[in-house]
Design a protein around this motif. Structure first.
Motif, short mmCIF file in Angstrom:
data_model
loop_
_atom_site.label_atom_id
_atom_site.label_comp_id
_atom_site.label_asym_id
_atom_site.label_seq_id
_atom_site.Cartn_x
_atom_site.Cartn_y
_atom_site.Cartn_z
N GLY A 8 0.80 -1.67 0.57
CA GLY A 8 -0.31 0.19 -0.22
C GLY A 8 0.55 0.80 0.17
N SER A 9 1.82 0.85 -1.02
CA SER A 9 2.75 2.37 -1.01
C SER A 9 3.21 2.74 -2.39
N THR A 10 3.92 3.75 -2.96
CA THR A 10 3.83 3.94 -4.18
C THR A 10 5.66 4.53 -3.99
N ARG A 11 5.65 4.90 -3.14
CA ARG A 11 6.81 5.27 -2.40
C ARG A 11 7.76 4.96 -3.27
N GLN A 12 9.73 5.25 -3.56
CA GLN A 12 10.25 4.58 -4.51
C GLN A 12 10.84 3.18 -2.97
N ALA A 13 11.22 4.19 -2.24
CA ALA A 13 11.84 3.29 -1.23
C ALA A 13 10.85 2.93 -0.15
N SER A 14 10.16 2.10 -0.13
CA SER A 14 9.11 1.79 -0.09
C SER A 14 9.39 1.08 1.57
N TRP A 15 9.32 0.66 2.44
CA TRP A 15 9.81 -0.85 3.48
C TRP A 15 8.67 -1.64 2.95
N ASN A 16 7.44 -1.18 2.93
CA ASN A 16 6.33 -2.39 2.57
C ASN A 16 6.15 -3.12 1.14
N THR A 77 1.59 -4.06 4.15
CA THR A 77 0.41 -1.81 4.51
C THR A 77 0.86 -1.51 5.39
N PRO A 78 1.66 0.02 4.59
CA PRO A 78 1.74 1.10 6.10
C PRO A 78 1.36 1.36 7.07
N GLU A 79 1.73 2.07 8.05
CA GLU A 79 0.47 2.65 8.93
C GLU A 79 1.08 4.62 8.59
N TYR A 80 -0.08 4.88 8.32
CA TYR A 80 -0.47 5.83 8.45
C TYR A 80 -1.83 6.62 10.01
N ASN A 81 -1.31 7.33 10.23
CA ASN A 81 -2.04 7.88 12.10
C ASN A 81 -2.48 6.45 12.26
N GLY A 82 -1.96 5.56 12.64
CA GLY A 82 -2.72 4.44 13.38
C GLY A 82 -3.98 3.35 12.25
N ALA A 122 4.90 -3.35 7.31
CA ALA A 122 5.94 -2.71 7.92
C ALA A 122 5.86 -1.01 8.65
N SER A 123 6.40 -1.45 9.54
CA SER A 123 6.55 0.62 9.42
C SER A 123 8.53 0.62 10.22
N PRO A 124 8.29 2.02 10.31
CA PRO A 124 9.72 1.95 10.79
C PRO A 124 9.76 2.39 11.97
N GLY A 125 9.04 2.19 12.73
CA GLY A 125 8.83 2.50 14.32
C GLY A 125 8.11 1.28 14.87
N GLY A 128 5.89 -1.51 14.15
CA GLY A 128 5.42 -2.17 12.65
C GLY A 128 4.24 -2.49 11.57
N GLY A 129 3.99 -1.24 12.27
CA GLY A 129 2.13 -0.31 11.82
C GLY A 129 1.24 -2.12 12.03
N LEU A 130 1.71 -2.73 13.22
CA LEU A 130 0.23 -3.12 13.62
C LEU A 130 -1.04 -2.32 13.24
N ARG A 131 -1.17 -1.48 14.14
CA ARG A 131 -2.85 -0.38 14.80
C ARG A 131 -3.52 -0.97 13.07
N SER A 132 -2.17 -0.49 11.62
CA SER A 132 -2.81 -0.49 10.45
C SER A 132 -3.48 -1.44 10.23
C1 LIG Z 1 1.29 11.02 7.21
C2 LIG Z 1 1.87 10.15 8.39
C3 LIG Z 1 1.14 9.16 9.12
C4 LIG Z 1 2.03 8.24 9.24
N1 LIG Z 1 1.80 7.43 10.15
C5 LIG Z 1 2.86 6.41 11.31
C6 LIG Z 1 1.96 5.46 11.84
O1 LIG Z 1 0.13 6.35 12.61
N2 LIG Z 1 2.59 4.55 12.62
C7 LIG Z 1 3.92 4.23 12.21
O2 LIG Z 1 4.19 3.38 12.93
N3 LIG Z 1 4.11 4.94 11.24
C8 LIG Z 1 3.39 6.52 10.69
N4 LIG Z 1 3.98 7.27 9.86
C9 LIG Z 1 5.38 6.60 8.92
C10 LIG Z 1 5.53 5.59 7.96
O3 LIG Z 1 5.45 4.03 8.73
C11 LIG Z 1 6.60 5.69 7.25
O4 LIG Z 1 6.45 7.23 6.05
C12 LIG Z 1 6.73 4.29 6.33
O5 LIG Z 1 8.19 4.45 5.56
C13 LIG Z 1 4.82 4.39 5.45
O6 LIG Z 1 5.61 3.00 4.59
P1 LIG Z 1 7.01 2.43 2.99
O7 LIG Z 1 7.89 3.47 4.00
O8 LIG Z 1 6.22 1.76 3.11
O9 LIG Z 1 5.96 4.04 2.47
C14 LIG Z 1 2.92 8.10 8.99
C15 LIG Z 1 3.91 8.47 7.70
C16 LIG Z 1 3.20 9.87 7.46
C17 LIG Z 1 3.42 10.39 5.97
#
Ligand SMILES: Cc1cc2nc3c(=O)[nH]c(=O)nc-3n(C[C@H](O)[C@H](O)[C@H](O)COP(=O)(O)O)c2cc1C
Length: 193
Positions: A8-16, A77-82, A122-125, A128-132
């Motif tokens: 669920g990411s189009t970022r070039q260096a996406s972890w997901n 899936t990445p996690e954005y805002n939980g 996957a998440s840098p946190g 690991g994006g578990l809440r997503s």
């Molecule tokens: C708007 C926004 C909200 C984010 N919220 C979270 C979050 O709730 N939890 C988390 O672990 N990372 C969060 N992140 C950081 C993402 O995990 C990180 O950008 C990740 O690299 C995105 O996945 P990708 O590498 O596959 O693109 C957030 C990033 C953005 C841009």
């Protein structure tokens, strides 16, 4: 077993995306036929029913075909805002929207119903994006997917891959393999379409 893998990411260096590539490699080792689908390869606008009334975009039709053609999927899936990103919601909303008057696609759930889906994140946190995942799973249920109980959240993703993109820890590979195995077994047992 044909397995569709997408991130669920189009970022070039996406972890997901890196995780999705590892899923495909591990699934091939497990005897599956993985297809890596790149959402960035599809021109999909933000969903708007007025736009849809002018005709479902051709790339949405391509996505429907690709999803329908695979009985099993794994989503990273990445996690954005939980929660999960708008990219996934928008993609799945388009895919599940009926194509009015179309003899094949007038049923909106045709591409999703009965699919067996594994959910990874996957998440840098630290989590690991578990809440997503807890938000994505109800969406998948609504699409009438069977969601595999085994999941995996890859934490500290920035240090989880080696220079060649391989998961550095065997423990992480084993967790991915466990999800892959469960998805493949369930899809076989359920006779997923
Ligand atoms: C708007 C926004 C909200 C984010 N919220 C979270 C979050 O709730 N939890 C988390 O672990 N990372 C969060 N992140 C950081 C993402 O995990 C990180 O950008 C990740 O690299 C995105 O996945 P990708 O590498 O596959 O693109 C957030 C990033 C953005 C841009």
């Amino acid at each position: 077993m044909k397995l569709l893998v997408f991130a669920g990411s189009t970022r070039q260096a996406s972890w997901n995306r890196k995780l999705a590539h590892q899923v495909a490699e591990i699934a091939a080792e497990a005897g599956a036929q993985p297809t890596l689908l790149e959402l960035g390869d599809y021109q999909v606008p933000m969903y708007n029913a007025d736009l849809e009334a002018e005709g479902t975009p051709p790339d949405v039709m391509r996505l429907k075909e690709a999803m329908a053609a695979h009985p099993a999927w794994i989503v990273c899936t990445p996690e954005y805002n939980g929660s999960y990103p708008a990219l996934l919601k928008n993609t799945l909303d388009w895919v599940s929207s009926p194509v009015k008057g179309d003899p094949v696609w007038s049923n909106g759930l045709r591409a999703t119903r009965g699919k067996v889906v594994g959910v990874l994140s996957a998440s840098p946190g630290a989590l690991g994006g578990l809440r997503s995942q807890s938000h994505l799973v109800p969406l998948l249920f609504n699409l009438q997917c069977w969601v595999a109980p085994a999941t995996f959240a890859l934490s500290q993703a920035a240090s989880a891959f080696d220079a060649s993109g391989r998961l550095a820890q065997d423990a992480a590979r084993l967790r991915v393999r466990a999800v892959v195995d469960e998805v493949l077994r369930a899809a076989q047992r359920l006779g997923a379409p």
